[in-house]
Design a protein around this motif. Structure first.
Motif, short mmCIF file in Angstrom:
data_model
loop_
_atom_site.label_atom_id
_atom_site.label_comp_id
_atom_site.label_asym_id
_atom_site.label_seq_id
_atom_site.Cartn_x
_atom_site.Cartn_y
_atom_site.Cartn_z
N LYS A 1 40.55 21.35 57.57
CA LYS A 1 41.65 20.73 58.30
C LYS A 1 42.75 21.76 58.57
O LYS A 1 42.89 22.75 57.85
CB LYS A 1 42.21 19.55 57.50
N SER A 2 43.50 21.47 59.60
CA SER A 2 44.67 22.27 60.00
C SER A 2 44.31 23.71 60.34
O SER A 2 45.15 24.61 60.21
CB SER A 2 45.75 22.23 58.92
N LEU A 3 43.06 23.98 60.74
CA LEU A 3 42.68 25.32 61.19
C LEU A 3 42.46 25.31 62.70
O LEU A 3 41.75 24.44 63.22
CB LEU A 3 41.40 25.78 60.48
N PRO A 4 43.03 26.28 63.42
CA PRO A 4 42.87 26.32 64.89
C PRO A 4 41.49 26.85 65.30
O PRO A 4 41.35 28.01 65.72
CB PRO A 4 43.99 27.24 65.34
N MET A 5 40.47 26.02 65.19
CA MET A 5 39.11 26.46 65.43
C MET A 5 38.52 25.93 66.73
O MET A 5 37.40 26.31 67.08
CB MET A 5 38.22 26.01 64.28
N GLU A 6 39.20 25.03 67.44
CA GLU A 6 38.60 24.37 68.60
C GLU A 6 38.18 25.36 69.68
O GLU A 6 37.05 25.32 70.18
CB GLU A 6 39.58 23.34 69.19
N ASP A 7 39.08 26.29 70.02
CA ASP A 7 38.78 27.20 71.12
C ASP A 7 37.62 28.14 70.77
O ASP A 7 36.70 28.34 71.58
CB ASP A 7 40.04 28.01 71.46
N SER A 8 37.65 28.69 69.57
CA SER A 8 36.58 29.63 69.18
C SER A 8 35.24 28.92 69.06
O SER A 8 34.19 29.46 69.45
CB SER A 8 36.95 30.30 67.86
N PHE A 9 35.24 27.71 68.54
CA PHE A 9 33.98 26.98 68.39
C PHE A 9 33.39 26.62 69.75
O PHE A 9 32.17 26.75 69.96
CB PHE A 9 34.19 25.73 67.54
N ALA B 1 29.76 27.78 71.11
CA ALA B 1 28.67 26.86 71.48
C ALA B 1 28.23 27.06 72.91
O ALA B 1 27.05 26.86 73.24
CB ALA B 1 29.12 25.42 71.28
N ARG B 2 29.12 27.50 73.81
CA ARG B 2 28.79 27.65 75.23
C ARG B 2 28.45 29.08 75.63
O ARG B 2 28.25 29.35 76.82
CB ARG B 2 29.95 27.14 76.07
N ALA B 3 28.40 29.99 74.69
CA ALA B 3 28.08 31.39 75.01
C ALA B 3 26.64 31.50 75.49
O ALA B 3 25.73 30.84 74.97
CB ALA B 3 28.32 32.26 73.78
N TYR B 4 26.42 32.37 76.49
CA TYR B 4 25.09 32.54 77.06
C TYR B 4 24.26 33.59 76.33
O TYR B 4 23.03 33.54 76.36
CB TYR B 4 25.19 32.92 78.54
N THR B 5 24.88 34.55 75.70
CA THR B 5 24.15 35.64 75.04
C THR B 5 24.43 35.63 73.54
O THR B 5 25.50 35.19 73.10
CB THR B 5 24.58 36.99 75.63
N LYS C 1 27.79 37.49 72.62
CA LYS C 1 29.01 36.68 72.74
C LYS C 1 29.09 35.64 71.63
O LYS C 1 30.17 35.35 71.10
CB LYS C 1 29.02 35.99 74.11
N PHE C 2 27.95 35.06 71.28
CA PHE C 2 27.92 34.08 70.20
C PHE C 2 28.41 34.71 68.89
O PHE C 2 29.24 34.12 68.18
CB PHE C 2 26.50 33.54 70.02
N GLU C 3 27.95 35.91 68.59
CA GLU C 3 28.34 36.57 67.35
C GLU C 3 29.83 36.94 67.37
O GLU C 3 30.50 36.89 66.34
CB GLU C 3 27.49 37.83 67.15
N LYS D 1 20.10 24.34 67.49
CA LYS D 1 20.29 22.94 67.91
C LYS D 1 21.60 22.71 68.67
O LYS D 1 21.72 21.72 69.37
CB LYS D 1 20.24 22.02 66.70
N TRP D 2 22.55 23.59 68.51
CA TRP D 2 23.85 23.34 69.14
C TRP D 2 24.37 24.52 69.96
O TRP D 2 25.22 24.34 70.84
CB TRP D 2 24.90 23.00 68.08
N ALA D 3 23.90 25.75 69.72
CA ALA D 3 24.38 26.92 70.45
C ALA D 3 23.49 27.17 71.66
O ALA D 3 22.26 27.22 71.55
CB ALA D 3 24.40 28.15 69.55
N ARG D 4 24.08 27.33 72.82
CA ARG D 4 23.31 27.53 74.03
C ARG D 4 22.58 28.87 74.02
O ARG D 4 21.49 29.00 74.60
CB ARG D 4 24.24 27.47 75.25
N ALA D 5 23.13 29.87 73.36
CA ALA D 5 22.50 31.19 73.33
C ALA D 5 21.16 31.18 72.60
O ALA D 5 20.28 32.01 72.89
CB ALA D 5 23.44 32.21 72.70
N PHE D 6 20.96 30.26 71.65
CA PHE D 6 19.74 30.23 70.86
C PHE D 6 18.89 28.98 71.13
O PHE D 6 17.86 28.81 70.48
CB PHE D 6 20.08 30.29 69.36
#
Length: 644
Positions: free
Chosen positions: A408-416, A420-424, A427-429, A453-458
């Motif tokens: 909780k209270s961690l600014p993780m939305e943008d990085s997550f 999840a939407r990274a193509y390579t 970029k995911f790493e 199951k959730w990352a587009r790159a894999f």
């Protein structure tokens, strides 16, 4: 014989002692000369009415003049037995008009009750009298009411208003025998809470409003306001709620009948829309468990859509609760295309397995097929037990919600979201390390779920833009009010929505002038503006390498666009329409088979007021409107104390 209306002047002569109607036989030709010499025939009983009708049948050349002590002479043509509403007797040659429920089709219908008025059944008679009392602002008291007679008078004992009706010749028809339409009561007899404004009458008054606005929300407060404005009556919230339930049940059918008519509903769907697939299942006691519906238009559209299906469940809010499961995909214009709908008694492994089996039977299983859902364990187990080739993907938004519970209270939305939407994988790493800097245990939690199951790159298949189950969530919120309907009403509203969407989109794409869809044109236009100074080298059919800016090349972008993004594909997608199946009564009347007798499920409703809104998660932040005076949030312009 056909009675003619006698046009004469009564000269203001009244019979003060008469409370009933007086009749006299007159010759038409010497009428104006002899009317003072003739004696009046007083009608005081039903046998006198029968006698006068017998006399008229014996003398077809004579006409009947009716003198009413409470009506002016100009209204003599509208008095009983002079209009076309003559009760049918053995010797009468005039056709009678029997009042039935069809007479109340208009919201402002007023039935004029007279001696001899005939009604198809007792409920129609009571409704006519109660509506008359409601609109005329006086209350009534029932003197006698049984299977053969109905007597009612004014609430004030000193008032002369009285009506008596009985069964007509041992039939279902009721006829008014006596009626004194004279009021001597005071205006203070009627209270604001009218006695005749029962829940049944409230339902009859508001039924037509609900019919005309079947898709609109029907709240008890709306019923209270309607009765106050149109009838001048104050009713309680409880009476408004009961009247609303009676009206809606008469229009949509009761929840119990809705479950029993599922087979008739399926037959009507298949008969009007050939190719539609339906399935139902009950337990050993004959109680409802599951129902599956996939329309023929949605089945044919699957061949032209993105091979990604989003599934999600939504709680139903009718009497017997349950869960509505929606399976949706998107077309190449990024618009929602409903595929199938399932109603289940509860959301568990058995219900999800049954859903996936029927979904596979209708849409098959392809190498590129992907099903996206939340991380519910029963969904994963049901999917693994049915599908062998298709891939199961998790919703990134639900995974983020679960991650926020532990951090909780961690600014993780943008990085997550970028992770999840990274193509390579590179970029995911990069974004994964940003999350790891916020909390070292975050990488371990995401790796335990499975990055494939959730990352587009894999992910092994193409998920396109379906990273979350947002299309299913949007579909559930589109008909949020309709989830309060019975099962058949809910499924019929979904069918009507598909019919509307397919018609509008078919019409739209038929007149489209571009070769590609609007979504594809916008994407190409935006990418073209960003890549004018870049060198692009194709890696394969779907991937390209972008190098440092050197020069530009003019390419035919249509050659690098998938065929499914063409307008011709969208026209084929929506070419098949959906035909309506009619009302509940029409479905019941046209059903050829017997009643399957499916009983509603056994549920235990929670105590308290039924919940209309779901509990929002802590991730769903409410939009705050800034102050129009200073621009800051947390207050408005009226309470603003900031200096200008």
């Amino acid at each position: 014989m056909a009675l003619q209306r006698v046009k004469t002047v009564f000269y203001g002569r009244w019979i003060e002692s008469c409370r009933y109607i007086d009749y006299r036989l007159l010759d038409v030709d010497p009428l104006l000369k002899r009317w003072q010499q003739l004696k009046l025939i007083r009608i005081v009983d039903d046998k006198d009415v029968s006698w006068i009708m017998l006399v008229l049948s014996k003398f077809p050349n004579n006409d009947l003049l009716i003198v009413v002590d409470t009506a002016p002479a100009t209204d003599i043509g509208n008095t009983p037995y002079m209009s076309s509403e003559l009760p049918r007797t053995e010797d009468s040659r005039t056709e009678n008009v029997i009042i039935d429920l069809n007479a109340f089709e208009s919201p402002n219908t007023v039935i004029h009750v007279r001696v001899g008025s005939m009604f198809s059944q007792k409920s129609v008679l009571k409704k006519s009298i109660y509506m008359l009392a409601l609109n005329s602002s006086f209350e009534l008291v029932t003197v006698r009411s049984n299977r053969t007679s109905f007597d009612i008078r004014c609430k004030d004992p000193s008032c002369l208003w009285y009506l008596r009706a009985s069964v007509f010749k041992k039939s279902d028809i009721w006829i008014v025998r006596k009626f004194t339409d004279t009021h001597l009561c005071s205006v203070d007899v009627v209270k604001n809470d009218h006695k005749q404004a029962t829940s049944w009458i409230v339902s009859e008054c508001t039924k037509l409003i609900f019919k005309m606005n079947d898709k609109a929300p029907c709240r008890p407060s709306d019923v209270i306001n309607y009765m106050k404005i149109h009838h001048g009556v104050n009713i309680s919230y409880d009476k408004a709620w009961r009247g609303r339930e009676i009206a809606l049940n008469s229009i949509r059918g009761t929840p119990e009948d809705s479950y029993a008519m599922l087979s008739a509903f399926s037959d009507a769907l298949i008969r009007n829309n050939p190719g539609t697939y339906t399935a139902e299942e009950a337990d050993d006691e004959g109680r409802f468990k599951f129902y599956f519906m996939a329309l023929a238009a949605s089945i044919d559209a699957w061949n032209y859509c993105v091979l990604v299906i989003s599934v999600d469940g939504a709680a139903m809010k009718n009497k017997y609760l349950g869960t509505l499961i929606s399976a949706c995909t998107i077309d190449r214009n990024s618009q929602i295309v409903p595929q199938a709908f399932v109603v289940v008694d509860s959301e568990n492994y058995l219900s999800w397995s049954w859903f996936f089996r029927n979904l596979k039977a209708v849409f098959g299983e392809h190498n590129e097929m992907v099903i996206v859902s939340d991380a519910h364990k029963s969904i994963e187990n049901g999917f693994n037990g049915v599908y062998e080739i298709a891939e199961h993907g998790l919703c990134a938004f639900h995974l983020l919600k679960n991650l926020k519970k532990n951090h909780k209270s961690l600014p993780m939305e943008d990085s997550f979201n970028k992770c999840a939407r990274a193509y390579t994988p590179l970029k995911f790493e990069y974004y994964m390390r940003q999350l790891e800097q916020l909390s070292p245990s975050m990488r371990h939690e995401l790796e335990a779920v499975g990055r494939h199951k959730w990352a587009r790159a894999f992910f092994k298949r193409k998920r396109y833009q379906v990273i979350t189950t947002n299309i299913s969530e949007s579909m559930n919120s589109t008909l949020k009010e309709q989830r309060e309907l019975p099962v058949i009403g809910l499924l019929e509203s979904r069918s009507s929505l598909i019919q509307k969407w397919f018609y509008e989109r078919r019409t739209k794409w038929s007149f489209q002038r571009t070769q590609l869809s609007i979504y594809a044109e916008d994407m190409i236009r935006e990418s073209l503006a960003q890549s004018r100074s870049m060198n692009i080298y194709p890696v394969d059919q779907h991937e390209f390498e972008v190098h440092h800016p050197l020069s530009t090349r003019n390419l035919n972008l249509h050659l690098y666009t998938d065929k499914f993004y063409y307008v011709s594909n969208l026209i084929n997608l929506y070419k098949k329409g959906t035909r309506p199946i009619g009302t509940v009564n029409q479905i019941r009347n046209t059903h050829q088979g017997g009643n399957d007798g499916i009983l509603p499920p056994q549920v235990k409703r929670p105590a308290g007021r039924p919940k209309k809104k779901r509990f929002t998660s802590f991730l769903e932040k409410k939009a705050s409107v800034p102050c129009s005076r200073c621009g800051k949030k947390g207050h408005n312009c009226r309470s603003c104390k900031e200096p200008i």
